[in-house]
Enzyme design. Structure first.
Site, PDB file in Angstrom:
ATOM      1  N   GLN A  38       8.818  25.720  12.741  1.00  0.00           N
ATOM      2  CA  GLN A  38       9.922  26.673  12.689  1.00  0.00           C
ATOM      3  C   GLN A  38      10.956  26.381  13.770  1.00  0.00           C
ATOM      4  O   GLN A  38      12.158  26.366  13.503  1.00  0.00           O
ATOM      5  CB  GLN A  38       9.394  28.095  12.847  1.00  0.00           C
ATOM      6  CG  GLN A  38       8.529  28.579  11.694  1.00  0.00           C
ATOM      7  CD  GLN A  38       7.984  29.976  11.929  1.00  0.00           C
ATOM      8  OE1 GLN A  38       8.241  30.589  12.962  1.00  0.00           O
ATOM      9  NE2 GLN A  38       7.224  30.482  10.974  1.00  0.00           N
ATOM     10  N   ASP A  69      -1.553  27.662   9.255  1.00  0.00           N
ATOM     11  CA  ASP A  69      -1.626  28.874   8.442  1.00  0.00           C
ATOM     12  C   ASP A  69      -2.949  29.008   7.696  1.00  0.00           C
ATOM     13  O   ASP A  69      -3.249  30.073   7.145  1.00  0.00           O
ATOM     14  CB  ASP A  69      -0.482  28.892   7.419  1.00  0.00           C
ATOM     15  CG  ASP A  69       0.858  29.201   8.060  1.00  0.00           C
ATOM     16  OD1 ASP A  69       0.871  29.864   9.115  1.00  0.00           O
ATOM     17  OD2 ASP A  69       1.885  28.766   7.518  1.00  0.00           O
TER      18      ASP A  69
END
Length: 452
Positions: A176, A327
């Site tokens: 990100q 994740d």
């Protein structure tokens, strides 16, 4: 949760084998980036297979707020008429990114080198997540950010009027942050450089090159070096979004631990910066087969077949693999609970600042289900109970985190007693078809709405 909102408890029970084909939705990471780069391109970008979960829809609405035309033609089929690099208009409303940390951080980067201001907010989970990891490097371009204490939303970002290129070394692995810096570098003159000690998912680099940007990637002594030449003219593209490997992880892992199961997942994305979970599962003895390997939309894909694997063994996951599966650690923990022996996960401190503190959330829920867990600041160990050994019988807190909710529902399909999550509503942010898909494979899952 505020008055008037609704909780959605959901319960999963063991018993039925999962059999059939899992039509996984489009990759969330690629979907966010397709909308953003489409909005920064010249011309009309056409997208097929776009994930239509809440997170991605919030990014679509954000691109509209910045002046792009974003249109839905049908399920997964979208068109984006872009404004060009540096063409963002100032929004006339607050940008609500809902639950999406990816969305808010990438959009902040995309607007940080344009002379406009935008205010960002999100749901109860997102407003508690730190934004300084993105706003600090964006400040190097000349952007300014003002938010709540601790660098939290709501936050107003004022883009740089005269941006300068940046050379930035990531303090922790984060796709990100890397992507936010690269997107900001699009409207800065010269070359923006991002250096990462550990490779993170590279969807942004791949897609930038596909849209016509000049991007160079090399491995150097200091790490992986990504160099972007600023102020390109991005050219509209036709994109096919591969199926999301993070979403596929849930039916795949469920098949591995639910007796008698065999599930096929067609067209799953196998980008090497995202496929760490599948490598780990194979090391644990999982029965996984990859068929018809090919490339779609610039990303490697294959058809994956997962079969019940009663002989799973605990393993030690290399810390260097964390970025390629960050994740997926929650659902890996569910599988580890059904394996023989300990599964050790280190170098995963990033899990503590996701939608929830995922180490704490999984440890608490696993203990309630009869599984021993040790944890530290950036590590945890799940002591597996073996096939059929997880007691279950607990109600666990999802903490407004879609991956925590889905991971415990997967565990419930193999536990001796049902497992309930107190609120499955957040699942819609990333995987709105999770329940019908799992039920279609034969999973015993039930839900009900309860007033908060």
């Amino acid at each position: 949760m505020s008055a008037g909102e609704t909780r959605q408890p959901m319960t999963a029970r063991a018993g039925a084998a999962l059999v059939g084909t899992a039509e996984i939705p489009g990759d969330k990471s690629v979907s966010h980036r397709a909308l953003i780069l489409g909005a920064l391109a010249v011309g009309e970008t056409r997208i097929t297979g776009l994930l239509e979960g809440e997170d991605v829809l919030r990014t679509a609405e954000a691109m509209r707020a910045f002046g792009a035309e974003v249109m839905r033609d049908g399920p997964g089929r979208w068109r984006v008429h872009g404004v060009g690099v540096g063409g963002f208009a100032e929004p006339d409303r607050v940008i609500d990114c809902g639950n999406s940390g990816t969305g808010v951080r990438l959009v902040m980067g995309a607007m940080a080198t344009s002379p406009i201001a935008a205010t960002f907010t999100g749901d109860a989970s997102l407003v508690g997540r730190p934004m300084a990891r993105v706003t600090d490097p964006l400040a190097l371009f000349g952007a300014q950010a003002v938010g709540r204490a601790g660098g939290r939303l709501p936050m107003t970002v004022v883009g740089a009027r005269d941006p300068v290129p940046v050379r930035y070394t990531l303090p922790v692995p984060s796709a990100q942050v890397k992507s936010a810096v690269l997107l900001a570098g699009l409207n800065a003159p010269g070359r923006t450089v991002v250096i990462e000690a550990e490779a993170t998912r590279d969807h942004t680099e791949r897609m930038l090159a596909g849209f016509g940007a000049e991007v160079a990637v090399e491995d150097a002594e200091e790490g992986r070096v990504v160099t972007l030449t600023g102020q390109p003219e991005l050219v509209a593209q036709t994109l096919a979004v591969p199926r999301d490997p993070s979403s596929a992880a849930f039916p795949v892992c469920a098949a591995l631990i639910a007796e008698g199961s065999e599930v096929r997942v067609p067209g799953i994305g196998l980008n090497p910066t995202r496929a760490g979970l599948y490598e780990t599962l194979r090391e644990m003895g999982a029965d996984l087969a990859f068929e018809d390997r090919r490339e779609e939309g610039g990303e490697p894909v294959a058809d994956l077949v997962a079969r019940f694997s009663p002989g799973l063994r605990g393993t030690e996951v290399p810390p260097a693999r964390a970025a390629a599966m960050i994740d997926e650690y929650p659902v890996l923990a569910a599988v580890a609970a059904c394996a023989e022996g300990p599964t050790v996960m280190r170098g995963v401190g990033e899990l503590r600042v996701k939608e929830s503190d995922r180490i704490a959330a999984m440890a608490e829920g696993l203990r309630a289900c009869g599984v021993a867990v040790e944890e530290g600041e950036d590590w945890w160990i799940v002591h597996g109970r073996g096939a059929g050994g997880v007691a279950g019988g607990a109600t666990v807190a999802s903490r407004l985190d879609h991956r925590i909710a889905m991971s415990f529902l997967v565990l419930g399909l193999a536990a001796r007693a049902p497992v309930t999550v107190d609120d499955a509503a957040p699942i819609a942010t990333s995987f709105p078809d999770f329940l019908p898909l799992m039920r279609g494979l034969g999973a015993d899952m039930a839900t009900e709405h309860v007033a908060a």
